[in-house]
Enzyme design. Sequence first.
Site, short mmCIF file in Angstrom:
data_model
loop_
_atom_site.label_atom_id
_atom_site.label_comp_id
_atom_site.label_asym_id
_atom_site.label_seq_id
_atom_site.Cartn_x
_atom_site.Cartn_y
_atom_site.Cartn_z
N HIS A 1 0.16 10.81 -4.94
CA HIS A 1 0.31 9.36 -4.91
C HIS A 1 -1.07 8.73 -5.01
O HIS A 1 -2.09 9.35 -4.68
CB HIS A 1 0.98 8.92 -3.61
CG HIS A 1 2.44 9.27 -3.55
ND1 HIS A 1 3.29 8.74 -2.60
CD2 HIS A 1 3.20 10.11 -4.30
CE1 HIS A 1 4.51 9.22 -2.77
NE2 HIS A 1 4.47 10.06 -3.80
N GLU B 1 -2.60 6.59 -3.23
CA GLU B 1 -3.35 6.54 -1.97
C GLU B 1 -3.99 7.88 -1.63
O GLU B 1 -5.14 7.93 -1.18
CB GLU B 1 -2.42 6.15 -0.81
CG GLU B 1 -1.72 4.81 -0.98
CD GLU B 1 -0.31 4.99 -1.54
OE1 GLU B 1 -0.15 5.63 -2.59
OE2 GLU B 1 0.64 4.49 -0.91
N CYS C 1 4.20 5.10 1.62
CA CYS C 1 5.29 5.92 2.15
C CYS C 1 4.80 6.62 3.42
O CYS C 1 3.63 6.50 3.82
CB CYS C 1 5.73 6.95 1.12
SG CYS C 1 4.49 8.22 0.78
N CYS D 1 1.76 9.05 2.83
CA CYS D 1 0.48 8.38 2.62
C CYS D 1 -0.01 7.68 3.89
O CYS D 1 -1.20 7.72 4.22
CB CYS D 1 0.59 7.39 1.47
SG CYS D 1 0.86 8.19 -0.13
#
Length: 233
Positions: free
Chosen positions: A126, A128, A156, A159
């Site tokens: 992701h 992040e 999420c 993260c």
Amino acid sequence: MPTPESQHADSSLFAGSLFGDPLFDPDHPLVDPTGDPLVDPVVSSAVTTTAAQALATTSAPALALAAPVAELHADDLRHMRHAMTLARQAWDAGEVPVGALVVGADGTVMGEGANAPIGGSDPTAHAEIIALRAACSKAANYRLPGATLYVTLEPCAMCMGAMLHARLARVVYGAPDPKTGACGGVIDLPAVGALNHQTTVVGGALADECGEMLRAFFRERRLRSREARVPGL
């Protein structure tokens, strides 16, 4: 038990205008032009419960929740626009357009990330996580005290957990994610007072623009899918 410093915008304030109802909105990212739902992990219908209600329905012990909404800082919108350019890079690579960057206490960019789980065959890639890895590498430290992470979509659970471990001072996100958001969208990890670190979380920075980028991405994807199914197009 420490007192939570986490503060975030209630994502239900944005969900209706950003995502609408998938049963009635033909432009909703989870509905293709035929009206059939598309399964996508990133965006979904409006929030049906607040974070407090969601936590109240679990069997877990009572948890401390976040304080009222925190304010944006002077440079937050500028950094969020930077994150949006990274999200566009993800779009161009065929990924869901989410971008993130980590900014140090001195205002310098320490790390950047564009969503890449598809291209990298990596569910942890992701935006992040990529930005955190770059920032930690630059700092030669797995913790980033005083730093702020900017991301175009509500983080999420994976993260947000990594951000708490990194000891970030702040997290600023754009559009809410009532499907997998972990800052109030579905659950509210930063508001759990039992955790040994709390991070200030601010939601809604350029929420409309970040949300429109996601909507436009899925509109384009639906159009291409429809054209692929229609002979002669």
